[in-house]
Design an enzyme around this catalytic site. Structure first.
Site, short mmCIF file in Angstrom:
data_model
loop_
_atom_site.label_atom_id
_atom_site.label_comp_id
_atom_site.label_asym_id
_atom_site.label_seq_id
_atom_site.Cartn_x
_atom_site.Cartn_y
_atom_site.Cartn_z
N GLU A 232 0.64 -1.30 -0.15
CA GLU A 232 -0.35 0.15 -0.03
C GLU A 232 1.15 1.28 -0.14
OE1 GLU A 232 -2.87 -0.39 -0.44
OE2 GLU A 232 -3.01 -1.83 0.47
N CYS A 266 -2.67 8.91 2.85
CA CYS A 266 -2.19 8.62 1.21
C CYS A 266 -3.35 8.49 0.57
CB CYS A 266 -1.48 7.02 1.34
SG CYS A 266 -2.47 6.11 2.19
#
Ligand code: NAP
Length: 458
Positions: A232, A266
């Site tokens: 990720e 993010c």
């Protein structure tokens, strides 16, 4: 990097920790192997009971845990509390759903394979290494650990070096809930010692949440050991605003989506791509709202935006903004480092960004928004997709044809329509392109670290 708690609001080192020795790491891995034998033979019901207990403990610890997060990485206390409760909720989600998510299936028409019956089943695989970032020190870990432990695996955590207290808190949480000793162990080691853990034959797989270079490095090591990875990584999420949108709601959400977690998520929206019909209005209102945010002490309940987590993170952001402004971009608000202690940076809006500027291509990990003017859906998609990232995205429109076109055209792991990108335990989470490999959360997340066994019976 030292393994230490350095308060980002003051720059003061509050606690330092010795890295684990190789022997200590070895002991932790050995414990994880032993615990795996106990976990894989435990029932879903037993693990669910332990997970529920651990979730209750986490909820009960909320004030202490939230202050720890704020002290270690600077998020506001309100957001830290929300992180704690969301993590506990996700633990309960997997406690309640893991068994159903890991049901195998019966293969239809087994006689076509000369079988009287055939089926699949999911099995736990063993100790999995999780390399985790500092931006959501509890949440990022829980969204790996809850499904992994519910599947019957054990976890080894290499947390970011600036959140050691969070790592140590998580080291004991699951055992406090009732999981066997060694089910989840935190390794206090620097990044340079991750390779040795990945290559350890007792460690069966790895996941990393963090920057692209770290992900590439881990994946290449794991690949050479033929071990499964989930990555990720970063994102530079587009937030597209089209003329039919509710502009007031879009602006309010744009502010939240860019500044949540002090701009260090993010899936913060980072590039605002606005139709020319509403561009000037959007920039004016967005600028005004970003400028009105209260920046300061993250423990104060009135603060909207705290400091950046590290001094190097702020340096990186300053370089990106300065490079853009030097090449002709405009900061309609913010853009200068305030005086005083701590690693604060003001909410900033930048217009006039061109591909020659680093800010065009690189992820701004802080409260800096870039705004682009486009003439229609086609150009909006071209700008949105002109990035190596493909994590999440958002589109604001009340035109269903436009909505479909944008959902279809965006290269991203998720599209949020008339809302901001958020992770939910129910919704698969992950990226395309350089934003990562694999998925976390939901049913897909728990199926990443299990082995699928096919059974054929004559
Ligand atoms: P980072 O430097 O990659 O650090 C993340 C973790 O990886 C830390 O534990 C770090 O350890 C470790 N690490 C660093 N280099 C490594 C290497 N070569 N090999 C193995 N481990 C290594 O990331 P960051 O800059 O702190 O975090 C921000 C980034 O994470 C942003 O790009 C953000 O978008 C991304 N992120 C992505 C997601 C997602 O779900 N997609 C979620 C959150 C954040 P040390 O601390 O010891 O260096």
């Amino acid at each position: 990097m030292a393994i230490a708690t350095i308060n980002p609001a003051t720059g003061v080192t509050e606690r330092e920790f010795e890295a684990h020795t190789e022997e200590e790491v070895d002991t932790c891995i050995g414990e994880a192997v032993a615990a795996f034998e106990a976990l894989r033979t435990s029932t879903f019901a037993e693990r669910a009971a332990w997970m529920h207990k651990a979730a209750d403990l986490l909820d009960a610890d909320v004030e202490e845990a939230a202050l720890m997060l704020t002290t270690e990485m600077g998020k506001t206390l309100a957001q830290a509390r929300a992180e704690v409760h969301k993590s506990a909720k996700t633990m309960r989600f997997y406690a309640d759903n893991a068994e159903a998510f890991l049901q195998g299936r019966t293969i239809e028409e087994p006689s076509r394979m000369n079988a009287s019956g055939a089926y699949t089943r999911y099995e736990a695989i063993g100790p999995v290494l999780a390399v985790m970032p500092w931006n959501y020190p509890i949440w990022q870990v829980i969204r790996f650990a809850a499904p992994a432990l519910m599947a019957g695996n054990t976890g080894l955590l290499k947390h970011a070096s600036n959140v050691p207290q969070a790592a140590l808190y998580l080291d004991t949480l699951f055992e406090r809930g009732g999981f066997p000793t060694g089910s989840f162990r935190a390794l206090l080691i620097p990044a340079a010692r991750v390779e040795r853990v990945v290559r350890d034959p007792r460690v069966v797989a790895a996941t990393l949440t963090g920057s692209e270079p770290a992900g590439r490095s881990l994946a290449s090591i794991a690949g050479s050991e033929v071990k499964h990875v989930v990555l990720e990584l970063g994102g530079s999420d587009p937030f597209i605003v089209l003329p039919s949108a509710d502009l007031e709601a879009a602006v309010a959400t744009a502010v939240t989506s860019r500044t949540t977690n002090n701009g260090q998520a993010c899936i913060n929206a980072k590039r605002f791509i606005v139709h020319e019909q509403v561009h000037d209005q959007f920039v004016a209102r967005f600028t005004e709202a970003m400028a009105a945010l209260r920046v300061g002490d993250p423990t104060a309940e009135t603060t909207d935006v705290g400091p950046l987590a590290t001094s190097s993170g702020r340096d990186d952001l300053v370089e990106l903004v300065d490079d853009a402004v030097a090449k002709g971009a405009t900061a309609t608000t913010g853009g200068t480092v305030p005086s005083g202690d701590g690693w604060f940076y003001p909410p900033t809006v930048i217009t006039g960004v061109t591909p020659s500027m680093r800010l065009y291509a690189e992820e701004a990990f802080g409260p800096v928004a870039t705004v682009f003017k486009v003439s229609g859906v086609e150009e909006a998609l071209a700008v949105a997709n002109d990035t190596t990232f493909g994590l999440s995205s958002a589109v604001w429109t009340n035109d269903s044809a436009e909505e479909e076109a944008v959902i279809d055209g965006l290269v991203a792991g998720a599209v949020f329509v008339n809302g901001m990108s958020i992770s939910y335990p129910e919704l698969p989470f992950g990226g395309t392109k350089d934003s990562g490999i694999g998925r976390e959360l939901s049913v897909e997340g728990i199926r990443e670290f299990v082995s699928l066994k096919s059974v054929w019976r004559a």
